[in-house]
Scaffold this active site. Structure first.
Site, short mmCIF file in Angstrom:
data_model
loop_
_atom_site.label_atom_id
_atom_site.label_comp_id
_atom_site.label_asym_id
_atom_site.label_seq_id
_atom_site.Cartn_x
_atom_site.Cartn_y
_atom_site.Cartn_z
N LYS A 186 45.81 42.20 43.64
CA LYS A 186 45.29 41.11 42.82
C LYS A 186 46.33 40.12 42.30
CE LYS A 186 45.70 43.61 38.51
NZ LYS A 186 45.22 43.85 37.18
N SER A 189 35.83 37.25 41.70
CA SER A 189 36.67 36.66 40.66
C SER A 189 36.28 35.20 40.45
CB SER A 189 38.13 36.74 41.11
OG SER A 189 38.92 35.91 40.32
N TYR A 202 45.08 35.43 47.83
CA TYR A 202 44.29 36.40 47.06
C TYR A 202 42.85 35.89 46.90
CZ TYR A 202 42.16 38.42 42.90
OH TYR A 202 41.26 39.00 42.03
N LYS A 233 38.92 37.16 48.36
CA LYS A 233 37.68 37.34 47.57
C LYS A 233 36.55 36.52 48.18
CE LYS A 233 39.22 40.17 44.49
NZ LYS A 233 38.81 41.57 44.56
N PHE A 289 35.75 36.75 34.82
CA PHE A 289 36.66 35.76 34.26
C PHE A 289 37.93 36.52 33.84
CE2 PHE A 289 34.74 31.63 34.79
CZ PHE A 289 33.63 32.03 35.51
P1 NAD Z 1 44.14 47.26 39.29
O1 NAD Z 1 45.28 46.95 40.20
O2 NAD Z 1 44.45 47.81 37.95
O3 NAD Z 1 43.12 48.24 40.01
C1 NAD Z 1 42.91 48.23 41.40
C2 NAD Z 1 43.03 49.67 41.89
O4 NAD Z 1 42.79 49.70 43.30
C3 NAD Z 1 44.42 50.28 41.67
O5 NAD Z 1 44.28 51.52 41.01
C4 NAD Z 1 44.99 50.44 43.08
O6 NAD Z 1 45.83 51.55 43.17
C5 NAD Z 1 43.74 50.57 43.90
N1 NAD Z 1 43.85 50.16 45.30
C6 NAD Z 1 44.33 48.99 45.80
N2 NAD Z 1 44.24 48.97 47.13
C7 NAD Z 1 43.67 50.16 47.51
C8 NAD Z 1 43.32 50.73 48.74
N3 NAD Z 1 43.54 50.10 49.89
N4 NAD Z 1 42.76 51.96 48.74
C9 NAD Z 1 42.54 52.63 47.59
N5 NAD Z 1 42.86 52.13 46.39
C10 NAD Z 1 43.42 50.90 46.34
O7 NAD Z 1 43.29 45.90 39.17
P2 NAD Z 1 42.09 45.55 38.18
O8 NAD Z 1 42.57 44.52 37.25
O9 NAD Z 1 41.46 46.78 37.67
O10 NAD Z 1 41.12 44.83 39.20
C11 NAD Z 1 40.09 45.50 39.87
C12 NAD Z 1 39.40 44.53 40.82
O11 NAD Z 1 38.91 43.42 40.09
C13 NAD Z 1 40.31 43.97 41.90
O12 NAD Z 1 39.59 43.87 43.11
C14 NAD Z 1 40.66 42.59 41.37
O13 NAD Z 1 40.95 41.69 42.42
C15 NAD Z 1 39.38 42.21 40.65
N6 NAD Z 1 39.60 41.21 39.60
C16 NAD Z 1 40.51 41.46 38.61
C17 NAD Z 1 40.74 40.50 37.64
C18 NAD Z 1 41.77 40.73 36.55
O14 NAD Z 1 42.18 39.75 35.92
N7 NAD Z 1 42.19 41.96 36.29
C19 NAD Z 1 40.02 39.29 37.63
C20 NAD Z 1 39.09 39.09 38.64
C21 NAD Z 1 38.87 40.05 39.62
N1 UFG Z 2 50.03 31.81 30.82
C1 UFG Z 2 51.13 31.48 30.09
N2 UFG Z 2 52.18 32.33 30.10
C2 UFG Z 2 52.20 33.49 30.81
C3 UFG Z 2 51.06 33.83 31.56
C4 UFG Z 2 49.99 32.95 31.55
O1 UFG Z 2 51.17 30.43 29.43
O2 UFG Z 2 53.21 34.21 30.78
C5 UFG Z 2 48.84 30.93 30.77
C6 UFG Z 2 48.42 30.37 32.11
O3 UFG Z 2 49.12 29.17 32.39
C7 UFG Z 2 46.91 30.18 31.90
C8 UFG Z 2 46.54 31.31 30.94
O4 UFG Z 2 47.76 31.71 30.33
O5 UFG Z 2 46.68 28.95 31.25
C9 UFG Z 2 45.93 32.51 31.64
O6 UFG Z 2 46.78 32.93 32.69
P1 UFG Z 2 46.59 34.34 33.43
O7 UFG Z 2 47.67 34.45 34.44
O8 UFG Z 2 46.47 35.42 32.42
O9 UFG Z 2 45.16 34.19 34.10
P2 UFG Z 2 44.61 33.15 35.18
O10 UFG Z 2 43.41 32.50 34.58
O11 UFG Z 2 45.67 32.27 35.68
O12 UFG Z 2 44.20 34.10 36.38
C10 UFG Z 2 43.52 35.35 36.19
C11 UFG Z 2 43.82 36.26 37.37
C12 UFG Z 2 43.22 35.68 38.61
C13 UFG Z 2 41.75 35.46 38.40
C14 UFG Z 2 41.51 34.59 37.21
C15 UFG Z 2 40.05 34.45 36.93
O13 UFG Z 2 45.22 36.41 37.54
O14 UFG Z 2 43.37 36.57 39.67
O15 UFG Z 2 42.15 35.16 36.06
O16 UFG Z 2 39.46 35.69 36.84
F1 UFG Z 2 41.23 34.86 39.49
#
Ligand code: NAD
Ligand code: UFG
Length: 338
Positions: free
Chosen positions: A85, A125, A149, A153, A178
């Site tokens: 991610k 996402s 990335y 998605k 979000f």
């Molecule tokens: P995370 O990295 O904490 O969790 C993902 C888990 O998947 C990890 O435990 C990792 O070890 C496992 N994994 C990755 N590839 C694998 C594979 N090939 N086989 C088995 N396990 C695998 O991430 P998260 O923040 O919990 O995100 C979960 C999902 O939500 C992801 O698909 C991410 O893209 C999506 N998402 C996250 C955010 C965010 O901001 N955290 C936002 C939007 C979407």
């Molecule tokens: N930001 C800072 N300083 C930092 C990190 C972030 O100022 O050290 C700011 C960014 O510029 C942005 C806001 O904080 O304005 C949020 O940034 P994040 O990196 O926390 O989140 P994003 O919205 O950029 O992206 C995240 C995930 C993406 C996902 C998206 C929407 O990283 O994968 O949220 O779910 F697609």
């Protein structure tokens, strides 16, 4: 009792969702390769819920070992969190992202087809909306992505739309998250990034525990309330509950559904920073830095559809999110350790 297979269930959002599923009396099986997580999570889930879910340390890209899980268990639904991610890393290592995120999902759909599992929740996402034409963003907005990335998605969403088009008895939810932050109230599970955090909240919490000197704020000249970027932060426990509500919907033979999961409210970087200071009770030093490439002004959700169709409404506010993020970080300064 229905059995839910949770891929990536040891990760940040997955572990919170597993807790919520157990609380709602689901039988949970986790598959995770521990690439971005830690086995200690299982123990923590047990402390919170009294249950240790069945765990397979398997890579979802490894078809044969993944298949064993379907052979050995009768699965009613899958929640598919497993994936890489990190946006920045995906720009530098695109094939790693296509390989991991696409192959794992293709394997999963193939196995669900083979073993007659008809219900899937996919972690999409807000990134699929790219730079939206306006805010709030609803599910009908155009989809366009700006990094590998995000492209994985969108490609997976497309694959699932195509698959559902011809498999009318397959129920699938595309959940567009979000910005999840916060942690379980217990402080036992939370977000545990490796290395320098890319995202705002883990960076702030690491400044708070003294691991980083100051927060860099990426730009204060955006067209927003105070010039800093605005996002829709959602408590990870609200997000977890959204998955349980979504399962209920799938079990009514919903077919394909798509929902935004956010709060519908935008918060700027400075506002989040200030709320965090209030939560921890001391100053978090920051410096204004140049904009980060690819960032947009504002991104927040219209969540009316999820409310109308599955009764989803976020309960926690920014103060709760900051309090719980801080509680997690303070109790686990080095992340998951025994
Ligand atoms: P995370 O990295 O904490 O969790 C993902 C888990 O998947 C990890 O435990 C990792 O070890 C496992 N994994 C990755 N590839 C694998 C594979 N090939 N086989 C088995 N396990 C695998 O991430 P998260 O923040 O919990 O995100 C979960 C999902 O939500 C992801 O698909 C991410 O893209 C999506 N998402 C996250 C955010 C965010 O901001 N955290 C936002 C939007 C979407
Ligand atoms: N930001 C800072 N300083 C930092 C990190 C972030 O100022 O050290 C700011 C960014 O510029 C942005 C806001 O904080 O304005 C949020 O940034 P994040 O990196 O926390 O989140 P994003 O919205 O950029 O992206 C995240 C995930 C993406 C996902 C998206 C929407 O990283 O994968 O949220 O779910 F697609």
């Amino acid at each position: 009792m229905k059995t839910i297979l949770v891929t990536g269930g040891m990760g940040y959002i997955g572990s919170h969702t597993v807790v919520e599923l157990i609380n709602k009396n689901y039988d949970v099986i986790i598959v995770d390769n521990l690439y971005n997580s830690n086995k200690i999570v299982l123990k923590r889930i047990n402390i919170i819920t009294g249950v240790t879910p069945k765990f397979y340390e398997v890579d979802c890209c490894d078809y044969n070992n993944f298949e064993k899980i379907f052979k050995e268990n009768k699965i009613d639904a899958v929640i598919h969190f497993a994936g890489l991610k990190a946006v920045g890393e995906s720009v530098n290592l695109p094939l790693k992202y296509y390989q991991n995120n696409l192959i794992s999902t293709l394997n999963l759909i193939d196995l669900m087809n083979k073993y007659n599992v008809k219900n899937l929740v996919f972690s999409s996402s807000a990134t699929v909306y790219g730079a939206p034409k306006s805010v709030p963003i609803d599910e009908t907005f155009d989809l366009h992505v700006t990094n590998p990335y995000g492209r994985t998605k969108l490609m997976i969403e497309d694959m699932l739309r195509d698959y559902c088009f011809v498999n009318k008895d397959f129920n699938c939810a595309l959940l567009r998250y979000f910005n999840p932050i916060g942690a379980h109230k217990s402080g036992l599970i939370g977000e545990n990034p490796n290395g320098i955090p890319n995202n705002l909240m883990p960076y702030i919490t690491q400044v708070a525990i003294g691991k980083r000197e100051f927060l860099g704020i990426f730009g204060n000249d955006y067209n927003t309330v105070d010039g800093t970027g605005v996002r829709d932060y959602i408590h990870v426990c609200d997000l977890a509950l959204g998955h349980v509500l979504t399962l209920d919907k799938l079990f009514t033979n919903s077919g394909l559904v798509t929902y935004n999961l956010g709060t519908g409210k935008g918060t700027s970087v400075l506002e989040l920073h200030d709320a965090f200071e209030k939560a921890c009770g001391f100053k978090i030093p920051y410096k204004i830095m140049p904009r980060r490439a690819g960032d947009i002004d504002s991104c927040y959700a219209n969540c009316d559809k999820a409310y109308k169709e599955i009764g989803f409404k976020a309960q926690y506010n920014i103060d709760d999110m900051c309090k719980d993020s801080w509680n997690w970080q303070k109790n686990n300064p080095d992340g998951y350790t025994e």
